[in-house]
Scaffold this active site. Sequence first.
Site, PDB file in Angstrom:
ATOM      1  N   ASN A 120      27.599  14.551 -12.239  1.00 30.16           N
ATOM      2  CA  ASN A 120      27.812  14.920 -10.847  1.00 30.16           C
ATOM      3  C   ASN A 120      26.445  15.002 -10.197  1.00 30.16           C
ATOM      4  O   ASN A 120      25.581  15.770 -10.619  1.00 30.16           O
ATOM      5  CB  ASN A 120      28.532  16.271 -10.750  1.00 30.16           C
ATOM      6  CG  ASN A 120      28.631  16.767  -9.320  1.00 30.16           C
ATOM      7  OD1 ASN A 120      28.578  15.989  -8.381  1.00 30.16           O
ATOM      8  ND2 ASN A 120      28.774  18.066  -9.162  1.00 30.16           N
ATOM      9  N   GLY A 121      26.216  14.207  -9.159  1.00 30.12           N
ATOM     10  CA  GLY A 121      24.939  14.212  -8.481  1.00 30.12           C
ATOM     11  C   GLY A 121      24.491  12.803  -8.154  1.00 30.12           C
ATOM     12  O   GLY A 121      25.296  11.864  -8.135  1.00 30.12           O
ATOM     13  N   TYR A 155      31.572  23.963   2.394  1.00 26.37           N
ATOM     14  CA  TYR A 155      32.711  23.043   2.421  1.00 26.37           C
ATOM     15  C   TYR A 155      33.165  22.530   1.062  1.00 26.37           C
ATOM     16  O   TYR A 155      34.353  22.533   0.751  1.00 26.37           O
ATOM     17  CB  TYR A 155      32.372  21.846   3.312  1.00 26.37           C
ATOM     18  CG  TYR A 155      33.399  20.735   3.304  1.00 26.37           C
ATOM     19  CD1 TYR A 155      34.680  20.942   3.815  1.00 26.37           C
ATOM     20  CD2 TYR A 155      33.102  19.479   2.791  1.00 26.37           C
ATOM     21  CE1 TYR A 155      35.624  19.932   3.810  1.00 26.37           C
ATOM     22  CE2 TYR A 155      34.039  18.460   2.780  1.00 26.37           C
ATOM     23  CZ  TYR A 155      35.303  18.688   3.291  1.00 26.37           C
ATOM     24  OH  TYR A 155      36.235  17.688   3.282  1.00 26.37           O
ATOM     25  N   CYS A 175      31.335  14.579  -7.007  1.00 28.46           N
ATOM     26  CA  CYS A 175      32.160  14.308  -8.189  1.00 28.46           C
ATOM     27  C   CYS A 175      32.464  15.641  -8.855  1.00 28.46           C
ATOM     28  O   CYS A 175      31.867  16.662  -8.528  1.00 28.46           O
ATOM     29  CB  CYS A 175      31.441  13.388  -9.171  1.00 28.46           C
ATOM     30  SG  CYS A 175      31.052  11.748  -8.533  1.00 28.46           S
TER      31      CYS A 175
END
Length: 486
Positions: free
Chosen positions: A117-118, A258, A16
């Site tokens: 986020n996570g 990435y 995210c």
Amino acid sequence: MITTNPFDDDKLREECGIFGVSGAETASAMVALGLHALQHRGQEAAGITSWDGHDFHTHRAMGHVAGNFDRDEVIRGLPGDTACGHVRYSTTGETSLRNVQPLYAELNSGGFAVAHNGNISNAMKVRRELIRRGSIFQSTSDTEVIIHLVATSNYRTLLDKFIDALKQIEGAYSLIVMTPEGMIACRDPLGIRPLVMGKLGDSIIFASETVALDVVGADYVRSIDPGELVIVTKDGEMRSIRPFGEVHPRPCIFEHVYFSRPDSIIDNSSVYSVRKAIGAQLAIENPVEADYVIPVPDSGVPAAIGYAQESGIPFELGIIRSHYIGRTFIQPGDKVRHLGVKLKHNANRALIQGKRIVLIDDSIVRGTTSLKIVQMMREAGAAEVHMRIASPPTKHSCFYGVDTPERTKLLAHKLDIGGMQDFIHADSLAFISIDGLYKALGEAKRADIRPQYCDACFTGDYPTKLTDQDEAVVENQFELLAERVS
């Protein structure tokens, strides 16, 4: 029928992206721009919450930022000088509007909005206990447990309640929290997920990546440290606290491989430069005689440049990517479905016919895309097709906010490198070593004790407890035993 592109299923999904602004007249508009820059981190849904000094305002929607937050009436409906936003790809919880962040709740102390986020690796256990004590959940997102832990904490101040909540959760989190008192940005004690701070005039900005700061014209100040909480009050005062004591950071190594955009900076290192260094190290470890080095676009490009520069083999664009194919497309039948990769990638036949080529990609997950790409090269007349991968074999699932397939579906879990080579029909296949990856990141090698990064997807060395996963394994074993007994 509109369905998910099966070839996107062969990449590790981005987690995210979060973005927050404190002290800007056009906070929500700035957040929308920041989320545009972070769109690669999540394409399922987006949301923004703002605070105007009296009320919180939220707009959440399925789909991309563009089309949902580029309309004047939407931004006008999000007034105030403080706002935070989120782009989502679901790793925990179903894909539905009720799970779109920021999540918001009215607590005894006032409004509380959180963008995460996570992934919280003990969320299910905590959730069960909270429900037993009377909590009522409105979503299936792991993030909501944070809100309930804050709401039920016995500490007096909101900050202490929040710290109390953080000390009860495990896993990975970068958080931006908004309350009537101001904004809080924090990272978990291992710093698994990234979070940076910037400044634009008197405004303080937090974002998952520095590229989002660039887009809004803000200056990069620094990364939020692992285990650090940065508090910005409604009056613009800022302070930092570190409630977890001594920490031993393990940031996600795959951000460098990435996830992050190549024009971002992570831990004071240029992502683009690191990926070129990875490609160069890959060439040192796994040379091959060939005519061209060809990236699998777009993620393989920087590593391919590094490989070409180190090996002396010319870099060429032997695969052309269409940038007008999203994550969904029409699939009327299996025959057309198997041609789907050509909607996204097509061979530059005039270049590669009769040539020995080295294909460079960032990773192999299920192997389906690599198989199709190699097949495409052969159909276009390549004399030899060699595959080089800019990361070690992905053998293990991630439980820290990256949506990986089940371990049994990972090609490197099922097959050794020779078996993988046969599966994708390449003339040769090689991966960078784990020590080589660390060397490209500026380390001598991977430390045996307390490695410098979270590399669990390659090594299986998970840096935190996996409470929910461990309990699920035990429950499954009991079910299997009960079936045998019956």
